[in-house]
Design an enzyme around this catalytic site. Structure first.
Site, short mmCIF file in Angstrom:
data_model
loop_
_atom_site.label_atom_id
_atom_site.label_comp_id
_atom_site.label_asym_id
_atom_site.label_seq_id
_atom_site.Cartn_x
_atom_site.Cartn_y
_atom_site.Cartn_z
CE LYS A 119 -4.47 0.68 2.24
NZ LYS A 119 -5.17 0.53 3.51
O1 G3P Z 1 -9.31 1.41 3.95
C1 G3P Z 1 -9.30 2.69 4.46
C2 G3P Z 1 -9.47 2.68 5.91
O2 G3P Z 1 -8.40 2.05 6.50
C3 G3P Z 1 -9.78 4.00 6.54
O3 G3P Z 1 -11.02 3.84 7.09
O4 G3P Z 1 -12.84 4.36 8.62
O5 G3P Z 1 -10.52 5.14 9.15
O6 G3P Z 1 -11.82 6.19 7.32
P1 G3P Z 1 -11.58 4.95 8.10
#
Ligand code: G3P
Length: 220
Positions: A86
């Site tokens: 990533k």
């Molecule tokens: O895949 C993206 C993720 O890790 C972020 O998610 O919920 O922290 O915005 P969030």
């Protein structure tokens, strides 16, 4: 025949195991925050996840310069054959993606918030692009509009880069991802479990079983 793939967005191996046991786990995405939450060495966690999930498992580089990203990418890829690196959507990252693509290393370009960022990733040869729908919704924009635009752009030019609907927070994001025709949706374990929920399912099952038991019926 294509189908929407379900990835879990977590580094929690217990959660990953539960979904894998249901036969519904197509991949896993981790990020530095998920990894930090485990309190365990990163390599140990990624290797264990790759043992549970045979699909792509994203492990994020933490360098912000191209050379550092390349070194980390080559290292994490040596841990298991299904590791995907990533890389954040910054100029140094896009440069790294191009080099890694030439080396045959798969990348998931993360922290994507605009269609033109997604175009840069595809042009560099990214395997996956991760638009963060939940975080866009958080700032009063419609995250899924970004997914629709990326899908249109990739379709216009037949880019192979697959779209991962990321930062999905619940069933509504999963529903919209599937309706949009996104390749993949990655979600926290909690969001995955909510996909099952419907009050009419619960009430209906309760009634069927009550009727069955009242009649004293048996199958086995
Ligand atoms: O895949 C993206 C993720 O890790 C972020 O998610 O919920 O922290 O915005 P969030």
């Amino acid at each position: 025949m294509s189908f929407v793939k379900f990835f879990l967005d977590t580094a929690n191996v217990e959660e990953i195991r539960k979904v894998a046991e249901m036969g519904l786990l197509d991949g896993v995405t981790t990020n530095p925050s998920h990894a930090a939450k485990t309190g365990r060495p990163f390599k140990e966690v990624v290797t264990e996840i790759c043992g549970i999930c045979s699909g792509p498992v994203s492990a994020e580089s933490i360098s912000t310069d191209t050379e550092g990203m390349l070194a980390e990418a080559r290292e994490v890829c040596s841990w298991a054959p299904n590791v995907v690196v990533k890389i954040p959507l910054i100029p140094e990252g896009i440069k790294a993606v191009r080099i890694l693509a030439e080396e045959g290393i798969k990348t998931n370009v993360t922290l994507c918030f605009s269609p033109t960022q997604a175009l840069l990733a595809a042009k560099a040869g990214a395997t996956y692009i991760s638009p963060f729908v939940g975080r866009l919704d958080d700032i009063s924009t419609t995250g899924m509009d970004l997914v629709r635009e990326i899908a249109q752009i990739y379709d216009n030019y037949a880019y192979d880069t697959e779209i991962i609907v990321a930062s999905a927070r619940g069933p509504q994001h999963v529903r919209e991802a599937a309706l949009t025709g996104a390749d993949i949706v990655t979600m926290p374990y909690d969001a995955f479990t909510k996909l099952f929920n419907h009050p009419l399912t619960e009430v209906g099952l309760e009634k069927f079983l009550a009727d069955w038991n009242a009649a004293g019926l048996q199958i086995l």
